[in-house]
Design a protein around this motif. Structure first.
Motif, short mmCIF file in Angstrom:
data_model
loop_
_atom_site.label_atom_id
_atom_site.label_comp_id
_atom_site.label_asym_id
_atom_site.label_seq_id
_atom_site.Cartn_x
_atom_site.Cartn_y
_atom_site.Cartn_z
N PRO A 95 0.77 -1.21 -0.03
CA PRO A 95 -0.19 -0.08 -0.17
C PRO A 95 0.64 1.15 -0.24
O PRO A 95 2.19 1.43 -0.10
CB PRO A 95 -0.65 -0.20 1.28
N SER A 96 0.45 2.25 0.45
CA SER A 96 1.21 3.56 -0.33
C SER A 96 1.56 3.40 1.04
O SER A 96 1.05 3.54 1.95
CB SER A 96 -0.22 4.71 -0.72
N SER A 100 8.85 3.01 -2.07
CA SER A 100 9.95 3.57 -3.41
C SER A 100 11.08 4.09 -2.61
O SER A 100 12.45 4.38 -3.38
CB SER A 100 9.46 5.02 -3.45
N GLU A 114 6.14 2.22 -10.24
CA GLU A 114 4.75 2.29 -10.83
C GLU A 114 4.29 2.70 -12.16
O GLU A 114 4.38 4.11 -12.57
CB GLU A 114 4.24 2.91 -9.55
N1 LIG Z 1 12.03 12.56 2.20
C1 LIG Z 1 11.59 12.11 3.25
N2 LIG Z 1 10.81 12.42 4.12
C2 LIG Z 1 9.79 11.61 5.57
N3 LIG Z 1 9.50 10.73 5.00
C3 LIG Z 1 9.69 10.33 4.06
C4 LIG Z 1 10.24 10.75 3.01
N4 LIG Z 1 9.86 10.11 1.84
C5 LIG Z 1 9.69 8.90 2.65
N5 LIG Z 1 9.15 9.31 3.84
C6 LIG Z 1 8.17 8.67 4.33
O1 LIG Z 1 8.73 6.85 4.57
C7 LIG Z 1 6.69 6.03 4.42
C8 LIG Z 1 7.85 5.45 3.19
O2 LIG Z 1 7.59 6.41 2.30
P1 LIG Z 1 7.72 6.00 0.08
O3 LIG Z 1 7.34 6.34 -0.50
O4 LIG Z 1 8.90 4.49 0.15
O5 LIG Z 1 6.26 4.78 0.20
P2 LIG Z 1 5.56 4.13 -1.07
O6 LIG Z 1 5.76 2.18 -0.68
O7 LIG Z 1 6.76 4.57 -2.28
O8 LIG Z 1 4.17 4.59 -1.11
P3 LIG Z 1 3.22 5.02 -2.49
O9 LIG Z 1 2.78 3.90 -3.04
O10 LIG Z 1 2.21 6.12 -2.22
O11 LIG Z 1 4.44 5.90 -3.29
C9 LIG Z 1 6.41 6.95 4.05
O12 LIG Z 1 5.33 7.35 5.52
C10 LIG Z 1 6.85 8.45 4.03
O13 LIG Z 1 5.89 9.28 4.73
#
Ligand SMILES: Nc1ncnc2c1ncn2[C@@H]1O[C@H](COP(=O)(O)OP(=O)(O)OP(=O)(O)O)[C@@H](O)[C@H]1O
Ligand SMILES: [Mg+2]
Lengths: 290, 356
Positions: free
Chosen positions: B40-41, B46, B162
C-alpha cells in the motif's frame, strides 16, 4: 410522452467564464488606456508633429549631437547590469530554491524587503561610500590597492554597482520561482542515467531553469534601459544614460520634441529587443512568473 | 542480450527523524528475475528502490549488486536503468535526444549513439518518432520512450517505480504484456514497484509484499496467494474470509477442529497454534441444498454483485459472521437471489492458518 421542442430559440448569449473575466478586466483596461496608452501616444505624436510635421527630430538624433552615443552607452550598461545580476543571482537563487519552511520565508523576506527601500536613498548611500574620501577609497588606500583616492563616482562601475543593487530582486524572484518548479525526478533521472554533477547541471538543471533566466533577464534589461535616479546620482555629468538625456532635453533645454523622439526611440528599441528575444528564446517570458 | 545482475539487500533500513520509512530489510533478487515490490501507499517501496538507485542513503545496512557493495557509490556510476511513474523525460529534448542522453554521458562515438538510439526506438515500436518532443506524445508513447532510454545502455538491472501508474486500465494491460515481452528480450533483472496486486501477480516471477516499511512475505505470486503468512498478506492479495480462532483440538488423522470467536465449528488440515484461519471466496461452494463439504453451513444471501465471469455473494452464516463467496458463472446452475436461504461449504484442505 412530452413533446420535446424541436427548435431552441436562443434569447441570450450563454454565460461563460471568459465573459465574466472580460467584464472584470474592463475597468483596468480603461484605466490603462486613459492614463498610460494615451500619454504614450501623445509622446510619439509630438516627436513627429513638433516643431513641424516630419522626421526632422529623428534625423537630428541620428546625425548630430551625442544622442546615438548615449543610446549605445545605455544599451551597454543595461547589458552589463543584466549579466552581473544573472551571475550573482543564479547561485543565490539555486540555493534559495532548495530551502524550505522558515529559511525560505526568511530569504524571500530579505529579497522582497529590499524593494521597500527607495532607489533614491540607496543611490545616495552608494554616493557616500564612493566619494573621493569615502569608505571605499579609504579601504583601497589602506589595503594598498590604490596609492591615492581614485575616481569611482561618475564611472560606469559606480552606475553598474548601484543598478545591480537595486535590480537584483527582479532577477532573483523569477529565477527562484522557476528553479522551485524543477521536477526533482528529472534530476534523479539525469543522475541515474549517468550524469556527474557538472554534466547534470549543464545538461539538466540549467536548461530547466531557463524560463527563469529568460524572465529575469528581460525584466532587468528593460528596467535598466529606463533607469534614471541611480545613473543620475552615481554617474552624474560624465556618465549619461537615455533617461537622463530625456530629462535634460525636457527640463533644461525645454526641447520637448527632441525629448519625445529620444523616448520613442528608446521605446522602439525596447520593443524590438523584447520581441526578438521572445523569438530566439522561444519562450513566453510571462510563463515563468505564473 | 544483457546478463541480469543479482541484487541483495542486507539489513537495509531508512529513518527520517522519527519516521521509519524502511525497517531493516534483507532480500535477494536473482539474476534475470522479474521481481515486484507490492504494497500500500507509504509502505516503503520507493524508499527501497531509492537505496538501489542511490537517491536514498540507507540509515543502515548495505545494497549489493552482483556481490559488490554499491551503498557508497554515487548514482551516476551505478549503471542502473530506471523508469519513473511520470516518465521523467527531459521536456526540452527530442525523443531521440532523450534516448541519447545516457549514451552521451558515457561518451560513446556519435555514429554508435545514432545507431543505438534507432535500435532502441525500433524496440519500443516508435521508429520515426525520434524528432518529436515528449509533449507531443501520448502517455503510453512517453512511457515507451522512458523504457527505451532506461534500456539503451544495456544496464543489467532495471528499476521501475509504478511505470504504468499514470495510464488508463486498457493501456495498462497492453503495456503489461509489452513489458513482459521486453523483459524476455533484454534479459536484465527488473525490480518493479506497484500497488496493483493484479499487475504484480501477472508480471512478476516473484513478489515481495511490503507493509509499514517491512517485507512481510516473499515468493512466487501463486505461492503467496495460496499460502499467505499473515492476515495482512491474505487481505492484500485478493479477498479472504478471516476467522479468529478461540481454541482447537485434533480430530482424526491430520485434522484439526477449531472453534471460532463466532462459535462456528471448522475443520482444517494440520496442527497449529495460529490465531487466525482463512478461506478464499472462490474455494467456497454455494447452493440451495447442503453442499456435502467438510465445512458446511446454512445461511442467507445478504448481497450479491455480478462481476465479469462470476458472482460475488455475501452470505450471513451466523450472527456477526458474513462470508464472501465467489461462484464462477458456469457453476451458477441455480440462480440465487437476495434473501435466499442457501448452504455454503468448503474442504478442510482449503483452510489456511495465519499469524496476525
Ligand atoms: N524525504 C522524506 N522525509 C520524511 N519522510 C519520508 C520521506 N520520504 C518518504 N518518507 C516516508 O517514508 C514512508 C515510505 O515512503 P515511500 O515513498 O517509500 O512509500 P511508497 O511505498 O513508495 O508509497 P507510494 O505507493 O505512495 O509511492 C512514508 O511514510 C513516507 O511518508
Ligand atoms: Mg512510491
Amino acid at each position: 410522452m412530452d413533446a420535446q421542442p424541436s427548435v431552441i430559440i436562443r434569447t441570450a448569449r450563454p454565460w461563460t467564464q471568459g465573459r465574466g473575466y472580460a467584464l472584470l478586466a474592463a475597468v483596468p483596461c480603461l484605466f490603462l488606456a486613459v492614463l498610460f496608452v494615451w500619454p504614450l501616444l501623445r509622446v510619439v505624436l509630438r516627436s513627429v508633429l513638433e516643431p513641424r510635421p516630419g522626421i526632422g527630430n529623428y534625423t537630428k538624433i541620428m546625425f548630430s549631437g551625442p544622442y546615438v552615443a548615449i543610446l549605445l552607452n545605455t544599451l551597454e550598461v543595461a547589458a552589463i547590469v543584466t549579466g552581473v545580476c544573472l551571475l550573482i543571482a543564479y547561485p543565490v537563487a539555486a540555493l534559495t530554491a532548495r530551502m524550505n519552511g522558515l529559511r525560505l520565508r526568511l530569504m524571500t523576506a530579505l529579497i522582497v524587503g529590499s524593494l521597500w527601500t527607495s532607489a533614491v536613498i540607496r543611490s545616495y548611500a552608494w554616493m557616500i561610500l564612493f566619494q573621493r574620501y569615502g569608505i571605499v577609497n579609504d579601504a583601497l588606500v589602506a589595503l594598498g590597492i590604490a596609492d591615492a583616492p581614485v575616481r569611482i563616482l561618475q564611472t560606469t562601475t559606480a552606475v553598474v554597482i548601484g543598478m545591480v543593487h537595486i535590480l537584483l530582486p527582479f532577477m532573483l524572484l523569477p529565477l527562484i520561482a522557476s528553479m522551485r518548479r524543477i521536477d526533482p525526478n528529472l534530476l534523479r533521472a539525469g543522475r541515474i542515467l549517468g550524469a556527474n554533477p557538472v554534466r547534470l547541471f549543464l545538461g539538466v538543471y540549467f536548461p530547466l531553469s531557463l524560463p527563469g533566466v529568460h524572465a529575469g533577464t528581460v525584466l532587468v534589461f528593460i528596467s535598466s534601459l529606463g533607469f534614471f535616479i541611480t545613473p543620475a546620482l552615481l554617474g552624474g555629468g560624465r556618465m549619461m544614460m537615455a533617461a537622463m538625456l530625456i530629462e535634460q532635453q525636457a527640463n533644461i533645454y525645454l526641447d520637448w520634441p527632441i525629448a519625445s523622439a529620444v523616448a520613442t526611440v528608446l521605446l522602439a528599441i525596447t520593443l524590438v529587443l523584447y520581441i526578438a528575444y521572445g523569438r530566439i528564446a522561444r519562450v513566453d517570458v510571462t510563463r515563468s512568473l505564473r | 542480450m544483457t546478463r541480469g545482475a543479482s541484487l541483495e539487500f542486507d539489513r537495509v533500513s531508512k529513518t527520517y527523524g522519527a519516521v521509519t520509512a524502511l525497517q531493516p530489510t534483507s532480500m535477494t533478487v536473482r539474476p534475470g528475475e522479474f521481481f515486484a515490490l507490492l504494497g500500500p501507499s507509504g509502505s516503503g517501496k520507493s524508499t527501497l528502490l531509492g537505496t538501489i538507485a542511490g537517491f536514498v542513503a540507507p540509515s543502515g545496512g548495505c545494497v549489493l549488486v552482483d556481490g559488490a557493495d554499491i551503498t557508497a557509490m554515487p548514482p551516476h556510476r551505478r549503471n542502473i536503468g530506471m523508469v519513473f511513474q511520470n516518465y521523467a523525460l527531459f521536456p526540452y529534448l527530442t525523443v531521440a535526444q532523450n534516448i541519447a542522453f545516457p549514451l552521451k554521458m558515457r561518451r560513446l562515438p556519435k555514429s554508435e549513439i545514432a545507431a543505438r538510439v534507432d535500435r532502441a526506438l525500433e524496440m519500443v515500436r516508435l521508429g520515426g518518432f525520434g524528432p518529436r518532443m515528449p509533449a507531443q506524445l501520448s502517455g503510453g508513447q512517453q512511457q515507451r520512450v522512458a523504457l527505451a532510454r532506461a534500456a539503451v545502455y544495456d544496464p543489467p538491472l532495471l528499476l521501475m517505480d509504478e511505470p504504468l501508474g499514470a495510464l488508463d486500465k486498457n493501456l495498462r494491460e497492453e503495456m503489461q504484456e509489452e513489458l513482459r515481452q521486453f523483459h524476455r528480450n533484454v534479459g536484465a533483472t527488473i525490480l518493479y514497484v506497484t500497488h496493483d496486486q493484479q499487475e504484480a501477480a501477472s508480471m512478476a516471477d516473484r513478489i515481495a509484499i511490503m507493509n509499514h516499511g517491512k517485507a512481510e512475505q516473499v515468493g512466487a505470486p501463486h505461492e503467496v496467494y495460496e499460502r499467505p503468512g499473515n492476515s495482512f498478506v491474505a487481505r492484500f492479495l485478493g479477498e479472504a474470509n478471516m476467522f479468529r480462532l478461540r481454541r482447537g483440538w485434533p480430530d482424526g488423522p491430520g485434522r484439526l477442529r477449531c472453534e471460532t470467536e463466532e462459535s462456528l465449528n471448522l475443520l482444517a488440515c494440520g496442527a497449529t497454534s495460529a490465531a487466525l484461519a482463512c478461506v478464499r471466496p472462490e474455494d467456497i461452494v454455494i447452493g440451495p441444498a447442503p453442499t456435502g463439504r467438510e465445512n458446511c453451513f446454512a445461511g442467507r444471501v445478504t448481497d450479491l454483485v455480478q462481476v465479469a465471469g462470476s458472482v460475488r455473494y455475501r452470505v450471513a452464516v451466523a450472527p456477526g459472521c458474513t462470508l464472501i463467496v465467489r461462484a464462477s458463472a458456469e457453476r451458477r446452475a441455480v440462480v440465487l437471489a437476495k434473501d435466499d436461504a442457501v448452504h455454503v461449504g468448503w474442504d478442510a484442505a482449503d483452510m489456511r492458518f495465519l499469524s496476525e
